[in-house]
Write a protein that holds these residues in place. Structure first.
Motif, PDB file in Angstrom:
ATOM      1  N   VAL A 121      85.094  34.206  58.042  1.00 34.64           N
ATOM      2  CA  VAL A 121      85.815  33.175  58.776  1.00 34.64           C
ATOM      3  C   VAL A 121      87.218  33.069  58.191  1.00 34.64           C
ATOM      4  N   GLY A 122      88.236  33.044  59.064  1.00 31.79           N
ATOM      5  CA  GLY A 122      89.586  32.906  58.521  1.00 31.79           C
ATOM      6  C   GLY A 122      90.699  33.047  59.529  1.00 31.79           C
ATOM      7  N   GLY A 123      90.402  33.253  60.805  1.00 33.90           N
ATOM      8  CA  GLY A 123      91.432  33.407  61.817  1.00 33.90           C
ATOM      9  C   GLY A 123      91.520  32.227  62.752  1.00 33.90           C
ATOM     10  N   ALA A 124      92.487  32.280  63.654  1.00 32.02           N
ATOM     11  CA  ALA A 124      92.719  31.169  64.578  1.00 32.02           C
ATOM     12  C   ALA A 124      91.548  30.977  65.542  1.00 32.02           C
ATOM     13  N   ALA A 125      90.830  32.062  65.855  1.00 35.68           N
ATOM     14  CA  ALA A 125      89.731  31.978  66.814  1.00 35.68           C
ATOM     15  C   ALA A 125      88.375  31.883  66.119  1.00 35.68           C
ATOM     16  N   ASP A 126      88.368  31.369  64.903  1.00 30.78           N
ATOM     17  CA  ASP A 126      87.128  31.301  64.131  1.00 30.78           C
ATOM     18  C   ASP A 126      86.144  30.312  64.743  1.00 30.78           C
ATOM     19  N   PRO A 127      84.864  30.494  64.445  1.00 29.05           N
ATOM     20  CA  PRO A 127      83.857  29.557  64.952  1.00 29.05           C
ATOM     21  C   PRO A 127      84.050  28.159  64.390  1.00 29.05           C
ATOM     22  N   THR A 128      83.623  27.193  65.156  1.00 25.18           N
ATOM     23  CA  THR A 128      83.693  25.786  64.731  1.00 25.18           C
ATOM     24  C   THR A 128      82.542  25.500  63.775  1.00 25.18           C
ATOM     25  N   PRO A 129      82.628  24.392  63.023  1.00 24.50           N
ATOM     26  CA  PRO A 129      81.494  24.013  62.173  1.00 24.50           C
ATOM     27  C   PRO A 129      80.189  23.925  62.960  1.00 24.50           C
ATOM     28  N   ASP A 130      80.252  23.368  64.171  1.00 23.52           N
ATOM     29  CA  ASP A 130      79.025  23.238  64.970  1.00 23.52           C
ATOM     30  C   ASP A 130      78.428  24.603  65.304  1.00 23.52           C
ATOM     31  N   SER A 131      79.275  25.574  65.644  1.00 23.38           N
ATOM     32  CA  SER A 131      78.751  26.897  65.992  1.00 23.38           C
ATOM     33  C   SER A 131      78.187  27.604  64.762  1.00 23.38           C
ATOM     34  N   ILE A 132      78.776  27.355  63.588  1.00 19.81           N
ATOM     35  CA  ILE A 132      78.229  27.924  62.355  1.00 19.81           C
ATOM     36  C   ILE A 132      76.860  27.316  62.064  1.00 19.81           C
ATOM     37  N   GLY A 136      70.946  27.839  61.891  1.00 17.94           N
ATOM     38  CA  GLY A 136      69.621  27.326  62.231  1.00 17.94           C
ATOM     39  C   GLY A 136      69.042  26.529  61.076  1.00 17.94           C
ATOM     40  N   THR A 137      67.867  26.905  60.634  1.00 14.31           N
ATOM     41  CA  THR A 137      67.228  26.195  59.521  1.00 14.31           C
ATOM     42  C   THR A 137      67.598  26.782  58.164  1.00 14.31           C
ATOM     43  N   ARG A 138      68.418  27.839  58.173  1.00 14.83           N
ATOM     44  CA  ARG A 138      68.790  28.479  56.903  1.00 14.83           C
ATOM     45  C   ARG A 138      69.856  27.665  56.177  1.00 14.83           C
ATOM     46  N   PRO A 139      69.830  27.651  54.842  1.00 20.60           N
ATOM     47  CA  PRO A 139      70.943  27.047  54.111  1.00 20.60           C
ATOM     48  C   PRO A 139      72.206  27.884  54.299  1.00 20.60           C
ATOM     49  N   ALA A 193      87.860  20.867  54.885  1.00 16.66           N
ATOM     50  CA  ALA A 193      87.276  20.168  56.032  1.00 16.66           C
ATOM     51  C   ALA A 193      86.022  20.878  56.524  1.00 16.66           C
ATOM     52  N   LEU A 194      86.049  22.205  56.548  1.00 17.74           N
ATOM     53  CA  LEU A 194      84.884  22.965  57.006  1.00 17.74           C
ATOM     54  C   LEU A 194      83.688  22.739  56.087  1.00 17.74           C
ATOM     55  N   VAL A 195      83.925  22.817  54.781  1.00 14.09           N
ATOM     56  CA  VAL A 195      82.831  22.592  53.831  1.00 14.09           C
ATOM     57  C   VAL A 195      82.263  21.190  53.996  1.00 14.09           C
ATOM     58  N   GLY A 196      83.143  20.218  54.148  1.00 15.56           N
ATOM     59  CA  GLY A 196      82.682  18.844  54.319  1.00 15.56           C
ATOM     60  C   GLY A 196      81.852  18.665  55.572  1.00 15.56           C
ATOM     61  N   ALA A 197      82.279  19.275  56.674  1.00 15.95           N
ATOM     62  CA  ALA A 197      81.550  19.150  57.935  1.00 15.95           C
ATOM     63  C   ALA A 197      80.184  19.820  57.852  1.00 15.95           C
ATOM     64  N   LEU A 198      80.104  20.977  57.209  1.00 13.84           N
ATOM     65  CA  LEU A 198      78.825  21.670  57.088  1.00 13.84           C
ATOM     66  C   LEU A 198      77.871  20.908  56.173  1.00 13.84           C
ATOM     67  N   ALA A 199      78.415  20.411  55.053  1.00 17.07           N
ATOM     68  CA  ALA A 199      77.562  19.745  54.064  1.00 17.07           C
ATOM     69  C   ALA A 199      77.082  18.378  54.530  1.00 17.07           C
ATOM     70  N   ALA A 200      77.715  17.809  55.535  1.00 17.53           N
ATOM     71  CA  ALA A 200      77.319  16.478  56.004  1.00 17.53           C
ATOM     72  C   ALA A 200      75.920  16.475  56.599  1.00 17.53           C
ATOM     73  N   THR A 201      75.499  17.628  57.130  1.00 19.31           N
ATOM     74  CA  THR A 201      74.195  17.657  57.810  1.00 19.31           C
ATOM     75  C   THR A 201      73.313  18.826  57.391  1.00 19.31           C
ATOM     76  N   HIS A 202      73.767  19.632  56.426  1.00 17.71           N
ATOM     77  CA  HIS A 202      73.079  20.891  56.150  1.00 17.71           C
ATOM     78  C   HIS A 202      73.105  21.187  54.651  1.00 17.71           C
TER      79      HIS A 202
END
Length: 488
Positions: A401-412, A417-420, A436-445
């Protein structure tokens, strides 16, 4: 006016050039015959071990006492292993382990690799004390932020490297560790009194001198209290006064690449920069990576003209040429037997990197995760060398992940899925987007963060664990994958 052949040859004896590609072009060989001090090898010159040994033998056939230099620091800055990443952890990892015998052993292994390749001058180790956490060019190239720790590892590194016969070049005098700008692209300024430099930046250089380093490299940085408006490379007070007289260094003073904007822009070009550096007390002038015959001849002509018109004393150029010749005479005469090109990383590099890993939190039950590598632009010193966990993963999926068209936190999160999720990056704290990405992922996963750059105080809320490798070499990547239970 045609250049005097004697002055041209004398000027060439102070220059370290370079060329592109895996074989030396005819002009590069002819210049060696004409007196050129030597060439620096970069990644473009390195394909595989046998080819490098043939190349260095070709250079020595042009003149036996040729200097063949390289930036082989281990860790994040490597030329021999630029296609795969270094098999050794770098200085930050060695400083974190704080075992001087290990540092000596690793640098002796690097030296053995260089002897095998036919290289006799290593533009390493980096001995800067990295006191600026956001230093964009030193970072993990440094042993640490404590002058005493750095000094003891510098002594071990110089001793290990030179035990193989390869000349060490401690860099970057009088210390690049407090800068927050890159001298490749501008002239950094360090606002500190000389008293601060003496206790913060100079002890590792004193240790290098005591250990017998054969060369020391200058920094294109401005320290107004010492250098005035000039970079240290052009400062007689710095090179002749502080380094020669006060620190007692009698070896070769080598410049950082004069093509760098911190030098070339300040002087009005590479030729004038060469004259300023020689006048200040430098002996061997690195021109840089983008070099051709025209550039070398123009710089030699500039030095010759300055010698004729009195801007540059003839005795100073002769002294520089003699010191450069002495450096070449002290180096190994030929390549050693060609083998693997590097020591077995499983025996030295991987175990050493493993000792530098620091884990905060719990790695329990990190099974079959999605690895998300946050890509980032390398520094100019590092270049585009592979890094991360991918070469060592046992079938684990990795998403870059690192470009302008990268996946959103939700798509990641959907992909995981159920994997860490294991987030891998370098200097993550410097990027608002990464934080921001780390924070969004860690909020629910369940999330584990792997930091492979210079350590910072940033610790994101909600993560399961935070793992620090102190570098991004191939060895560091293996150590991280192993700590996570993901290594092949």
């Amino acid at each position: 006016m045609p250049i005097d052949t004697g002055l041209r040859r004398l000027a060439l004896r102070t220059l370290l050039a370079a060329f592109d590609g895996p074989a030396a072009p005819p002009w590069a060989l002819r210049l060696l015959d004409d007196g050129l001090a030597g060439h620096t090898l970069f990644g473009s010159n390195v394909a595989e071990p046998a080819q490098v040994a043939r190349l260095t033998a070709e250079l020595r056939a042009a003149r036996a006492d040729t200097l063949i230099a390289i930036d082989e620091e281990g860790g994040d800055v490597t030329r021999l292993a630029h296609r795969t990443g270094s098999p050794y952890p770098g200085n930050a990892a060695l400083g974190a382990v704080d075992d001087v015998d290990l540092t000596r052993t690793v640098h002796a292994a690097i030296g053995a690799d260089l002897v095998e390749a036919g290289v006799n001058l290593n533009l390493a180790p980096t001995v800067d004390v990295n006191t600026a956490d956001d230093n964009p060019i030193i970072g993990t190239r440094s042993f640490g932020a404590d002058p005493a720790l750095v000094a003891r590892h510098v002594a071990a590194a110089v001793d290990g490297l030179q035990s193989t016969g390869v000349a060490a070049c401690a860099k970057h005098f009088p210390g690049h560790g407090a800068t927050v700008a890159d001298s490749h692209v501008g002239l950094p300024t360090v606002h500190a009194p000389l008293a601060t430099l003496r206790v913060r930046d100079l002890p590792p250089f004193a240790a290098a001198v005591t250990a017998g380093t054969k060369a020391i490299m200058t920094a294109h940085i401005r320290v107004p209290a010492l250098t005035g408006a000039d970079p240290a490379t052009f400062s007689r007070a710095t090179l002749t006064g502080l380094l020669r007289r006060e620190c007692g260094f009698g070896g070769a003073i080598v410049t950082d690449a004069l093509e760098m904007r911190g030098a070339a822009d300040t002087a009005g070009g590479i030729g004038p920069a060469a004259v300023h550096a020689l006048a200040a007390g430098a002996d061997l002038l690195c021109l840089g990576a983008r070099v051709d015959r025209t550039l070398v001849e123009s710089v030699a002509a500039e030095i010759a003209a300055a010698t004729r018109d009195g801007r540059l004393p003839l005795a100073r150029v002769e002294d520089a040429a003699e010191r450069t010749a002495a450096l070449a005479a002290s180096a190994p005469p030929a390549a050693g037997p060609v083998g693997s090109g590097t020591r077995d990383p499983a025996r030295l590099g991987y175990p050493a990197a493993r000792r530098a890993v620091r884990v905060e939190g719990s790695l329990h039950d990190i099974t079959d995760p999605l690895v998300v590598r946050l890509t980032s632009d390398p520094s100019i010193a590092e270049g585009r060398v592979p890094w991360g966990l991918r070469p060592h993963l046992n079938g684990t999926e990795q998403l870059d992940v690192g470009g302008a068209a990268d996946p959103t936190p939700d798509s990641i999160l959907v992909r995981a899925g159920t994997r860490p999720i294991v987030v891998v990056g370098r200097h993550l704290h410097r990027s608002p987007r990464a934080r921001a990405l780390v924070g969004a992922l860690a909020a629910t996963h369940p999330v584990v963060v792997v930091e492979m750059g210079w350590p910072s105080a940033w610790r994101p809320a909600g993560v399961r664990a935070f793992l620090t490798t102190h570098g991004a070499s191939r060895a560091n990547g293996y150590a991280a994958a192993e700590a996570l239970g993901l290594a092949v």
